[in-house]
Design a protein around this motif. Structure first.
Motif, PDB file in Angstrom:
ATOM      1  N   ASN A   1     -13.418  -1.690  -8.787  1.00 32.05           N
ATOM      2  CA  ASN A   1     -12.133  -2.132  -9.353  1.00 32.05           C
ATOM      3  C   ASN A   1     -11.433  -1.013 -10.115  1.00 32.05           C
ATOM      4  O   ASN A   1     -10.212  -0.849 -10.009  1.00 32.05           O
ATOM      5  CB  ASN A   1     -12.352  -3.342 -10.274  1.00 32.05           C
ATOM      6  CG  ASN A   1     -12.789  -4.585  -9.513  1.00 32.05           C
ATOM      7  OD1 ASN A   1     -12.580  -4.683  -8.308  1.00 32.05           O
ATOM      8  ND2 ASN A   1     -13.419  -5.525 -10.202  1.00 32.05           N
ATOM      9  N   VAL A   2     -12.221  -0.248 -10.891  1.00 32.15           N
ATOM     10  CA  VAL A   2     -11.640   0.829 -11.701  1.00 32.15           C
ATOM     11  C   VAL A   2     -11.043   1.920 -10.807  1.00 32.15           C
ATOM     12  O   VAL A   2      -9.934   2.403 -11.050  1.00 32.15           O
ATOM     13  CB  VAL A   2     -12.710   1.416 -12.659  1.00 32.15           C
ATOM     14  CG1 VAL A   2     -12.294   2.791 -13.175  1.00 32.15           C
ATOM     15  CG2 VAL A   2     -12.944   0.471 -13.830  1.00 32.15           C
ATOM     16  N   ILE A   3     -11.782   2.315  -9.774  1.00 31.24           N
ATOM     17  CA  ILE A   3     -11.296   3.382  -8.883  1.00 31.24           C
ATOM     18  C   ILE A   3     -10.017   2.939  -8.173  1.00 31.24           C
ATOM     19  O   ILE A   3      -9.073   3.713  -8.025  1.00 31.24           O
ATOM     20  CB  ILE A   3     -12.391   3.777  -7.868  1.00 31.24           C
ATOM     21  CG1 ILE A   3     -13.601   4.413  -8.576  1.00 31.24           C
ATOM     22  CG2 ILE A   3     -11.838   4.731  -6.811  1.00 31.24           C
ATOM     23  CD1 ILE A   3     -13.288   5.606  -9.447  1.00 31.24           C
ATOM     24  N   LYS A   4      -9.984   1.679  -7.756  1.00 31.43           N
ATOM     25  CA  LYS A   4      -8.800   1.187  -7.024  1.00 31.43           C
ATOM     26  C   LYS A   4      -7.604   0.953  -7.934  1.00 31.43           C
ATOM     27  O   LYS A   4      -6.464   1.258  -7.575  1.00 31.43           O
ATOM     28  CB  LYS A   4      -9.146  -0.111  -6.294  1.00 31.43           C
ATOM     29  CG  LYS A   4      -9.774   0.102  -4.929  1.00 31.43           C
ATOM     30  CD  LYS A   4      -9.769  -1.200  -4.136  1.00 31.43           C
ATOM     31  CE  LYS A   4     -10.174  -0.934  -2.693  1.00 31.43           C
ATOM     32  NZ  LYS A   4     -10.157  -2.157  -1.878  1.00 31.43           N
ATOM     33  N   SER A   5      -7.852   0.412  -9.127  1.00 38.23           N
ATOM     34  CA  SER A   5      -6.727   0.003  -9.977  1.00 38.23           C
ATOM     35  C   SER A   5      -6.273   1.095 -10.943  1.00 38.23           C
ATOM     36  O   SER A   5      -5.084   1.228 -11.221  1.00 38.23           O
ATOM     37  CB  SER A   5      -7.090  -1.255 -10.771  1.00 38.23           C
ATOM     38  OG  SER A   5      -8.166  -0.995 -11.660  1.00 38.23           O
TER      39      SER A   5
ATOM     40  N   TYR B   1      -4.389   7.150  -7.981  1.00 39.21           N
ATOM     41  CA  TYR B   1      -3.637   8.404  -7.850  1.00 39.21           C
ATOM     42  C   TYR B   1      -4.542   9.564  -7.446  1.00 39.21           C
ATOM     43  O   TYR B   1      -4.082  10.587  -6.935  1.00 39.21           O
ATOM     44  CB  TYR B   1      -2.884   8.737  -9.148  1.00 39.21           C
ATOM     45  CG  TYR B   1      -3.742   8.942 -10.371  1.00 39.21           C
ATOM     46  CD1 TYR B   1      -4.312  10.170 -10.662  1.00 39.21           C
ATOM     47  CD2 TYR B   1      -3.973   7.886 -11.264  1.00 39.21           C
ATOM     48  CE1 TYR B   1      -5.097  10.363 -11.790  1.00 39.21           C
ATOM     49  CE2 TYR B   1      -4.742   8.070 -12.406  1.00 39.21           C
ATOM     50  CZ  TYR B   1      -5.305   9.305 -12.657  1.00 39.21           C
ATOM     51  OH  TYR B   1      -6.083   9.490 -13.779  1.00 39.21           O
ATOM     52  N   ALA B   2      -5.840   9.414  -7.667  1.00 40.42           N
ATOM     53  CA  ALA B   2      -6.790  10.464  -7.285  1.00 40.42           C
ATOM     54  C   ALA B   2      -7.484  10.151  -5.963  1.00 40.42           C
ATOM     55  O   ALA B   2      -7.748  11.047  -5.164  1.00 40.42           O
ATOM     56  CB  ALA B   2      -7.836  10.651  -8.379  1.00 40.42           C
ATOM     57  N   TYR B   3      -7.764   8.863  -5.732  1.00 42.60           N
ATOM     58  CA  TYR B   3      -8.579   8.488  -4.571  1.00 42.60           C
ATOM     59  C   TYR B   3      -7.848   7.650  -3.532  1.00 42.60           C
ATOM     60  O   TYR B   3      -8.446   7.254  -2.525  1.00 42.60           O
ATOM     61  CB  TYR B   3      -9.832   7.737  -5.053  1.00 42.60           C
ATOM     62  CG  TYR B   3     -10.783   8.622  -5.816  1.00 42.60           C
ATOM     63  CD1 TYR B   3     -11.572   9.565  -5.150  1.00 42.60           C
ATOM     64  CD2 TYR B   3     -10.885   8.553  -7.196  1.00 42.60           C
ATOM     65  CE1 TYR B   3     -12.438  10.390  -5.848  1.00 42.60           C
ATOM     66  CE2 TYR B   3     -11.745   9.387  -7.901  1.00 42.60           C
ATOM     67  CZ  TYR B   3     -12.518  10.302  -7.217  1.00 42.60           C
ATOM     68  OH  TYR B   3     -13.376  11.125  -7.910  1.00 42.60           O
ATOM     69  N   GLY B   4      -6.560   7.367  -3.764  1.00 43.17           N
ATOM     70  CA  GLY B   4      -5.814   6.547  -2.816  1.00 43.17           C
ATOM     71  C   GLY B   4      -6.452   5.174  -2.686  1.00 43.17           C
ATOM     72  O   GLY B   4      -6.834   4.563  -3.678  1.00 43.17           O
ATOM     73  N   GLN B   5      -6.619   4.727  -1.470  1.00 42.87           N
ATOM     74  CA  GLN B   5      -7.246   3.425  -1.215  1.00 42.87           C
ATOM     75  C   GLN B   5      -8.720   3.566  -0.858  1.00 42.87           C
ATOM     76  O   GLN B   5      -9.334   2.628  -0.338  1.00 42.87           O
ATOM     77  CB  GLN B   5      -6.489   2.686  -0.103  1.00 42.87           C
ATOM     78  CG  GLN B   5      -5.085   2.255  -0.505  1.00 42.87           C
ATOM     79  CD  GLN B   5      -5.083   1.420  -1.779  1.00 42.87           C
ATOM     80  OE1 GLN B   5      -5.746   0.392  -1.868  1.00 42.87           O
ATOM     81  NE2 GLN B   5      -4.330   1.871  -2.796  1.00 42.87           N
ATOM     82  N   GLN B   6      -9.282   4.743  -1.137  1.00 49.95           N
ATOM     83  CA  GLN B   6     -10.697   4.981  -0.822  1.00 49.95           C
ATOM     84  C   GLN B   6     -11.594   4.006  -1.583  1.00 49.95           C
ATOM     85  O   GLN B   6     -11.405   3.760  -2.770  1.00 49.95           O
ATOM     86  CB  GLN B   6     -11.056   6.420  -1.196  1.00 49.95           C
ATOM     87  CG  GLN B   6     -12.526   6.766  -0.971  1.00 49.95           C
ATOM     88  CD  GLN B   6     -12.859   8.153  -1.524  1.00 49.95           C
ATOM     89  OE1 GLN B   6     -12.041   9.057  -1.509  1.00 49.95           O
ATOM     90  NE2 GLN B   6     -14.090   8.297  -2.023  1.00 49.95           N
TER      91      GLN B   6
ATOM     92  N   GLN C   1      -5.640  15.338  -7.460  1.00 50.39           N
ATOM     93  CA  GLN C   1      -6.082  15.207  -6.069  1.00 50.39           C
ATOM     94  C   GLN C   1      -6.357  16.579  -5.455  1.00 50.39           C
ATOM     95  O   GLN C   1      -7.376  16.788  -4.789  1.00 50.39           O
ATOM     96  CB  GLN C   1      -5.025  14.454  -5.259  1.00 50.39           C
ATOM     97  CG  GLN C   1      -5.622  13.582  -4.173  1.00 50.39           C
ATOM     98  CD  GLN C   1      -4.604  12.618  -3.579  1.00 50.39           C
ATOM     99  OE1 GLN C   1      -3.415  12.895  -3.539  1.00 50.39           O
ATOM    100  NE2 GLN C   1      -5.074  11.481  -3.103  1.00 50.39           N
ATOM    101  N   ALA C   2      -5.441  17.536  -5.710  1.00 50.45           N
ATOM    102  CA  ALA C   2      -5.616  18.895  -5.178  1.00 50.45           C
ATOM    103  C   ALA C   2      -6.837  19.569  -5.806  1.00 50.45           C
ATOM    104  O   ALA C   2      -7.580  20.294  -5.119  1.00 50.45           O
ATOM    105  CB  ALA C   2      -4.362  19.719  -5.439  1.00 50.45           C
TER     106      ALA C   2
END
Length: 269
Positions: free
Chosen positions: A114-118, A122-127, A254-255
């Motif tokens: 949940n944390v990575i998605k919400s 901006y860093a992981y997209g929809q991963q 991200q870069a």
């Protein structure tokens, strides 16, 4: 957490020399600048903070998890373990050491997803968060080995409270200094200096921010400590604030993650 800091493994094994720290990072610094490296570690410290808040952990637990994370990469390259796996592993271990109670495996994984998605899309997209319970449990053993089972971490929060009492209870000063201690976790100071020194430095910065430095000048003057080290910590934290002014993490991270030395590919589900 009771005990003597000066006789602890924290003081004897985990107050590191700055030159040794730089030398041990040389592999990662062949592909990243020091500035980029610090931005990456700061980003993952942020993940630990948000993960801890979502799990309703005390700040002490979050701080200990962050120090574990810092200690691991003080001795290892970023390519050894994916920081996205090590971050929740540090939270998992710290919650047990700080006697918060064991976080259930399913709750930890669900919260990570949940944390990575919400919060970090901006860093992981929809991963999807690529790790599962068995990966965290395996990583925990590796983390314990690298920490040499030195799990008690002394934090600046307790000495900060003692100093505030000595000054005379000032809730505004305490609030500012506490936040600065939290921010200091994004730097290397927890690896290089004693917790009471970090507390004094953060108090010093808070006094300047609140315009109280002249009022407390005599209090600081009477301290029996190495003021050169206090000033080194102050400079490090101020440098962090200066970096934040010009750094847009949402646009740049991200870069930076693409440049980061990579561990083995994430396991397939």
């Amino acid at each position: 957490m009771a005990g003597n800091f000066w006789q602890s493994s924290h003081q004897q094994q985990w107050i590191l020399d700055k030159q040794d720290l730089i030398r041990d990072r040389q592999y990662d610094l062949t592909g990243l600048t020091e500035d980029e490296y610090q931005k990456i570690l700061s980003f993952f410290s942020g993940i630990i903070q948000v993960l801890g808040e979502q799990l309703k952990l005390r700040q002490q637990v979050i701080a200990t998890a962050t120090v574990y994370f810092k200690r691991f990469y003080a001795k290892n390259s970023l390519k050894c373990i994916d920081p996205l796996l090590l971050a929740p592993t540090c939270v998992f271990l710290a919650s047990k050491v700080e006697e918060f109670g064991v976080i259930s495996n399913s709750r930890l994984i669900t919260t990570c997803q949940n944390v990575i998605k919400s919060k970090f899309s901006y860093a992981y997209g929809q991963q999807e968060f690529p790790y599962r319970t068995n990966h965290i449990l395996e990583c925990e053993f590796y983390l314990l080995e690298n920490l040499d089972c030195c799990l008690i971490v002394y934090q600046p929060y307790r000495p900060l409270l003692v100093f505030i009492q000595d000054i005379g209870q000032d809730d505004q000063l305490l609030t500012y200094a506490w936040k600065i201690v939290n921010d200091s976790l994004r730097t290397d100071v927890s690896l290089l200096y004693a917790p009471f020194q970090i507390a004094i430095a953060c108090l010093n910065i808070a006094c300047v921010m609140l315009g109280k430095e002249n009022i407390l000048k005599s209090w600081f003057a009477e301290l029996n400590t190495d003021m050169d080290k206090i000033q080194e910590i102050v400079r490090t934290v101020i440098n962090l604030y200066e970096m934040w002014k010009s750094y847009d993490e949402k646009k740049e991270i991200q870069a930076l993650l693409m440049k980061m030395p990579k561990p083995k590919p994430a396991p397939q589900r």
